[in-house]
Structure formats: C-alpha cells, structure tokens
Scaffold this motif. Sequence first.
Motif, PDB file in Angstrom:
ATOM      1  N   TRP A  62      18.220  51.287   7.905  1.00  0.00           N
ATOM      2  CA  TRP A  62      19.029  52.145   7.046  1.00  0.00           C
ATOM      3  C   TRP A  62      19.787  53.125   7.911  1.00  0.00           C
ATOM      4  O   TRP A  62      19.479  53.298   9.099  1.00  0.00           O
ATOM      5  CB  TRP A  62      18.130  52.866   6.044  1.00  0.00           C
ATOM      6  N   ALA A  63      20.786  53.736   7.300  1.00  0.00           N
ATOM      7  CA  ALA A  63      21.582  54.705   8.037  1.00  0.00           C
ATOM      8  C   ALA A  63      20.698  55.892   8.413  1.00  0.00           C
ATOM      9  O   ALA A  63      19.639  56.093   7.826  1.00  0.00           O
ATOM     10  CB  ALA A  63      22.743  55.167   7.163  1.00  0.00           C
ATOM     11  N   GLY A  67      23.962  59.732   7.488  1.00  0.00           N
ATOM     12  CA  GLY A  67      24.548  58.619   6.744  1.00  0.00           C
ATOM     13  C   GLY A  67      23.990  58.543   5.338  1.00  0.00           C
ATOM     14  O   GLY A  67      24.733  58.379   4.367  1.00  0.00           O
ATOM     15  N   ARG A  70      25.486  61.189   3.235  1.00  0.00           N
ATOM     16  CA  ARG A  70      26.857  60.832   2.836  1.00  0.00           C
ATOM     17  C   ARG A  70      26.835  59.813   1.706  1.00  0.00           C
ATOM     18  O   ARG A  70      27.601  59.902   0.749  1.00  0.00           O
ATOM     19  CB  ARG A  70      27.626  60.251   4.030  1.00  0.00           C
ATOM     20  N   GLN A  71      25.923  58.820   1.817  1.00  0.00           N
ATOM     21  CA  GLN A  71      25.849  57.799   0.775  1.00  0.00           C
ATOM     22  C   GLN A  71      25.412  58.402  -0.551  1.00  0.00           C
ATOM     23  O   GLN A  71      25.971  58.081  -1.606  1.00  0.00           O
ATOM     24  CB  GLN A  71      24.902  56.680   1.203  1.00  0.00           C
ATOM     25  N   LEU A 104      34.227  62.536   2.884  1.00  0.00           N
ATOM     26  CA  LEU A 104      32.958  61.927   3.312  1.00  0.00           C
ATOM     27  C   LEU A 104      33.199  60.894   4.404  1.00  0.00           C
ATOM     28  O   LEU A 104      32.362  60.691   5.278  1.00  0.00           O
ATOM     29  CB  LEU A 104      32.283  61.230   2.134  1.00  0.00           C
ATOM     30  N   MET A 105      34.352  60.205   4.336  1.00  0.00           N
ATOM     31  CA  MET A 105      34.636  59.182   5.331  1.00  0.00           C
ATOM     32  C   MET A 105      35.270  59.772   6.579  1.00  0.00           C
ATOM     33  O   MET A 105      35.735  59.027   7.449  1.00  0.00           O
ATOM     34  CB  MET A 105      35.554  58.123   4.727  1.00  0.00           C
TER      35      MET A 105
ATOM     36  N   LEU B 222      29.780  52.182   0.185  1.00  0.00           N
ATOM     37  CA  LEU B 222      28.540  52.742   0.726  1.00  0.00           C
ATOM     38  C   LEU B 222      28.304  52.250   2.149  1.00  0.00           C
ATOM     39  O   LEU B 222      27.773  52.985   2.982  1.00  0.00           O
ATOM     40  CB  LEU B 222      27.364  52.389  -0.187  1.00  0.00           C
ATOM     41  N   LEU B 225      30.115  54.286   4.668  1.00  0.00           N
ATOM     42  CA  LEU B 225      29.623  55.637   4.883  1.00  0.00           C
ATOM     43  C   LEU B 225      28.422  55.698   5.820  1.00  0.00           C
ATOM     44  O   LEU B 225      27.928  56.767   6.119  1.00  0.00           O
ATOM     45  CB  LEU B 225      29.262  56.275   3.532  1.00  0.00           C
ATOM     46  N   GLU B 226      27.984  54.544   6.271  1.00  0.00           N
ATOM     47  CA  GLU B 226      26.840  54.535   7.180  1.00  0.00           C
ATOM     48  C   GLU B 226      27.127  55.389   8.417  1.00  0.00           C
ATOM     49  O   GLU B 226      26.307  56.160   8.856  1.00  0.00           O
ATOM     50  CB  GLU B 226      26.548  53.115   7.646  1.00  0.00           C
ATOM     51  N   GLU B 227      28.306  55.184   8.975  1.00  0.00           N
ATOM     52  CA  GLU B 227      28.688  56.015  10.107  1.00  0.00           C
ATOM     53  C   GLU B 227      30.033  56.622   9.760  1.00  0.00           C
ATOM     54  O   GLU B 227      30.732  56.126   8.901  1.00  0.00           O
ATOM     55  CB  GLU B 227      28.865  55.177  11.374  1.00  0.00           C
ATOM     56  N   LYS B 228      30.388  57.651  10.455  1.00  0.00           N
ATOM     57  CA  LYS B 228      31.736  58.193  10.257  1.00  0.00           C
ATOM     58  C   LYS B 228      32.711  57.096  10.644  1.00  0.00           C
ATOM     59  O   LYS B 228      32.479  56.317  11.548  1.00  0.00           O
ATOM     60  CB  LYS B 228      31.936  59.426  11.154  1.00  0.00           C
ATOM     61  N   ALA B 229      33.845  57.046   9.911  1.00  0.00           N
ATOM     62  CA  ALA B 229      34.793  55.959  10.121  1.00  0.00           C
ATOM     63  C   ALA B 229      35.172  55.822  11.595  1.00  0.00           C
ATOM     64  O   ALA B 229      35.514  56.793  12.253  1.00  0.00           O
ATOM     65  CB  ALA B 229      36.031  56.228   9.294  1.00  0.00           C
ATOM     66  N   TRP B 390      39.546  56.160   5.726  1.00  0.00           N
ATOM     67  CA  TRP B 390      39.380  57.216   4.720  1.00  0.00           C
ATOM     68  C   TRP B 390      40.537  57.261   3.748  1.00  0.00           C
ATOM     69  O   TRP B 390      40.450  57.853   2.675  1.00  0.00           O
ATOM     70  CB  TRP B 390      39.148  58.571   5.368  1.00  0.00           C
ATOM     71  N   LYS B 429      21.737  45.224   2.063  1.00  0.00           N
ATOM     72  CA  LYS B 429      20.918  45.800   3.130  1.00  0.00           C
ATOM     73  C   LYS B 429      19.670  44.955   3.372  1.00  0.00           C
ATOM     74  O   LYS B 429      19.241  44.762   4.503  1.00  0.00           O
ATOM     75  CB  LYS B 429      20.482  47.212   2.722  1.00  0.00           C
TER      76      LYS B 429
END
Lengths: 143, 501
Positions: A62-63, A67, A70-71, A104-105, B222, B225-229, B390, B429
């Motif tokens: 998982w992040a 992360g 943010r999700q 968020l992005m 989603l 959003l795991e990492e910043k773009a 984004w 996932k």
Amino acid sequence: MTDRLSGLFFFLLATGYVWLSAGYTAGFGDPLGPAIFPRVVGIPAIILSLSLMIWPRHNATWAGRDGLLRQAAAVAILIGYALLLEPVGFVPTTFAAILGLALLMGAPPIKGLLTAALAAPGLYLLFDRAMGLPLPLLGTWFS
Amino acid sequence: MDILSSLMTGFATAAMPINLLLIVGGCFAGTLIGALPGLGPVNGVAILIPLTFAFGLDATSSMILLAAVYYGCMYGGRISAILLNIPGDEPAIMTTLDGYPMARKGQAADALAISGVASFIGATFATIGLTLFAPMLAKAAIYFGPADYFALYVMAFATIGGITGTDPRKTLLAALLGLMLGTVGLDPSTGVARYTFGSFNLYDGFDPIVALVGLFALSEILFFLEEKAKSGSLVPPGRVFPRLTRVKEGLGASARGSVIGFIAGILPGAGASLGAVMSYSFEKRISDKDGTFGTGDPRGVAAPEAGNNAASGGALIPMLTLGVPGSGTTAVMLAMLISLNIQPGPLLFQNSPDLVWGLVAALYLANLVLLILNLPLIGMFTRVLGLPVWGLMPLVVAISYLGVYAITHAAFDLMIMVGFGVLGFVLRKLEFSLVPVVLGLLLGMDMENNLRRALSISGGDFVVLVQSPIALVIYALTAAFLGLSLWLSRRPGAIPMPPED
C-alpha cells in the motif's frame, strides 16, 4: 497477509450471501426458485476464498502514510462531490472538486485554481449549453 | 455475395454525415485517451458511454462512436509506450520493449510510423476476418440451447483474465463477486427482492454503467495519488519524418502478428494482451537471429502492434455473435448494447442488420481515418503527453460525474459510483482483475435465466447441463484454457501484467 484478509472477506461475504438466499422462496411459478443461482455462485466462492486463506500467494503493497492520507482525502472529495452536486449545483461543486483533486495531485496552487476556474464553467457551457445535457447550474439551496 | 451486399448497406449507414463525424471524432478522442499513461480502451469507452446516452444518439451511431474510440485507444496506447516508456494500456507493454529503445536512439518517428502502419494492417486484417466469420458463427449459434449458453458463460468467466498470469483463483472469485452483485435487485422471473436490504433504490440492481465508470475511471484516480505526480521526461525527438525503408522492415512481422493476434482475439477472455504477447514471442522466435530484439528492432515494434490491434477486432466476434465478450473493452461495449435494449447474440445479425453492418463498415473507415490521423499528428500527441497529470485526472472525474448524473439524475447513483471506485482500487491492489467483476454484473442475469430454463426443462435435474454435445465441447475447451492459464501463472518468468485489458 493481504491475500489472507481478502480470503476472509470473501468467505464472510459469500457465506452471508448463501445464508441470505435461504429466505428467497417463491410460492408458485418457478419450481427452482430465486435461491438456486445464489447457491450456484456462492458455494464455489466459499471454496475459493478458503483456498485463498489457506494458500496465499501475494501481498499487496500500500502507499505510504502520505499517500494513504491523499487517497482518503480524495475519497472524501468524491463523496462530497456526489452529495453536494444537487443541493449546491454543478459549477460550484465541480470547481471545488477539480481544485481539491488537482492540489492533492501536486498542482501548484495558482495553476490549480486557474484550471478549476476555467474547467468548471467550461464543462457546464460545453455540456449543458452546447450539447444539451441538462446539468444544474446552481443547486436547490440557491433557488 | 450475401455478405458483400450487406457490407455495402453498412457502408451507406457509416457514411452518413453524423456517423462520419462520430468516426473522426471518436478516433481522435480515442487516440488521445489511449496515449495518456494509465488510461486504456476500457477507461476510454467507460468514460464516454454515459455521454453517448446523454446525447441521445441512436444505437447504431452510439456503437459506431464507441468502436471508433476503441480502435483509436488501441492505436494510441503505443504513443506513450514508445515516447515515454509508459504503456498507455496493458497490450502496449510489449511495444515498449523495442519501441522505447528505438526512440532513445533518435528513431521515435520511425517507431511511431512502423507501429502506426502495423496497427493499420492488424486492425484491417481483423475487420476482414470479422466480416467473413461473424455471420458464420452467428448461424451456428442458433443451434445453442439454454444449457449450451450456460456452458458458454462458464467458459467466459473461467477464461477471462486468467490467461495473463495473475492468480486464476482470484479471477474466478472476481467473476463470482460480479455475479453476486448482479443478483441484487428484483428477481426477473419471480419478482422476489434479493439482497436489497429494503432499499428501493436497489430494486433495479446496480446499473452496469455506473459500476463501470466507478471501477475503471475513479479507481485510476486513487492510483495516481499513491505518489505525488511524477513527470516523465520526453526522449529526444530525433528525425521528424519517418523513413520508408524502416517501415518496410516491419511489414512481414505485421502480417504474422495480425494472424496470431486475430486468433487470440476470438478466444473469449484472451483479448489484446495475449495477442500482443503471443505475436511478440513468435516473431522473436522466428526472426531474432542476431539478438537485436529488445534493443530497438523494428520487427519487435511491428509484431505486437499488429497483434494487439488484430486481437481487438477479433474480440468483437464473440461479443456480437454470442453475446460473450472476448476482452474487457468488448465487455464494456456489450454493456452499452444491453443498455440500449439490443440483445447481442445469434439473432443480432437478423434483427439489427443495420447496426451490425454499419458497425463493421465503420471499423473499416475508422482504420483509414486512424492511419491518416496518426502519421501527421504525432507531434501534437507528444505535446498533450506533456500536460501534467494534475490537470488531466480531475477533468476525467468531472466528466465521469456529469456523464453519470446526466443519465440517472440521482445522487444515489453517484454514491454507488464512488463505492465501486473504492472497490475497484482495493481489488486492483489485491491483484483481482476488474474485468470479470464487470462481466459477472453484466451477464449474471442471462446466465441465471439460461440455467433456470435448462433446469426447468429437465425438472430440476442438473445432468441436463452436460448432456448436449455442444456444451461438452465448450466445457472441454474451458478445462483446456484453465489448465493453460494455471501453467502460465506457475511458469517462472511469466510476464507480470496489470489485471485488466
């Protein structure tokens, strides 16, 4: 580990599903009734989920904490967007949702604000006015 | 000659101004969507479906638009694969192997041209195959009884996705989850409310389109959003104009890749990814004498591109003739047809010849349009890829919302969509494929009706399910596929793939 958990989840889901099917009976008409198919589907699902609990093969990653936050924030925005679209209206909620998701992005604040400010009325004009999709400009709270 | 005259009528339908406009627009939009990293044909078609409803297009025009988008996405997937080493969709993974090295050597234009021509050859081959074989299969399918259809659905569920190398148990579980979700609502034959927990909103069950947009478009958000773009760096553009000699080098590979891809496409569940993988490995086996594959060999670009595009055309055959989709995207298109009250299956060719042949003719035209569009617009596509994530992804969300809201006018459905989005994210996932979930939701009712019809003919005796020779052949094929997918997933060095097509 995650395979075991998903196996457990599917086991509970499928067991509940089959158990509930016992209540579905039809007095007349179809001799087999509405419970047959749920059993045909649910019983293999129980077996497969047990196998997943006993022999897991995969562990999801998982992040990190940031992360996940943010999700979670994104899900909150998506739910808020769905709940407020009617009462507040398409343009204000879309503005807020686009701005929130862009930030968020990792959008630079000014650029994110500009994107949302252009996109929200732009989408409304394009889809409601130009293409004839009825969208609420302002919601029930304002009328 | 029957086919030829039907095809001519089809061309007359497809050449109507509105349809031509939809073909060009769909190809363009599809190429863009396909080129965006992470967004493939499933997402592209899923995002656009609510819109086609909202515009009130008729069934033929809607299908033409979706088919153009579908072919466009398959073409577009290769652009970010070659330029950024990011496959736009799953089948494009194979294109990165030789395409990106070519781009690194300054031959991006060559690679894009080779792949464009290969895509054209593959897709045209598949469209011709579709023209010839689909009516034949439709005629044969008239002899299918309820038990045979039930077997066919079992085959679709058992084989879809399982072949790409993830855990087959999870694919089956995902299909069963879809079937469970599909039973929510009023039972069509007895009117008993199942799994609604007293909510009237659920009496109609889950709208497959709402589920689709959630599963595919929102879950993607989603993931981002795991990492910043991150921003991918563009490779040096090198030569602007492709060289004809390089394009010629890929022709043989394109021809072989087309045949393999087409066969892979017809098999239910295999789809474009298998087409690309098989074409690439076959080409490597017969042509890679000097070990140049993987370092920027034009044949390594041509073969998988021809393969994946041929497979996408082939996947339409079982979808149209049997109502059993051969890939994720065709499953989405099936949802569209069902929502338009058109029942795909053997009778489709008799009942809606305008739709079928208009669609087939539109595919020929879409191919031509894509070839013409693709070569000169390469520069523009690379610029769009430079747009930040984004800016793009929030727009995808807004378009999904307005599309779904415009067809259902219910905030409840938007909530369901978000729920499916989260479900889709968690399932992906955990390496559960989403395509079987959608298939289960879509086909569940038909599968149940066929089962109950077969069982009521036999008075409740389950033996009826394995009495017909057609059903037995289908079960044997299913067993063979399952064996193959188990073998592929256990084989060391199996190509790991994201679970959807």
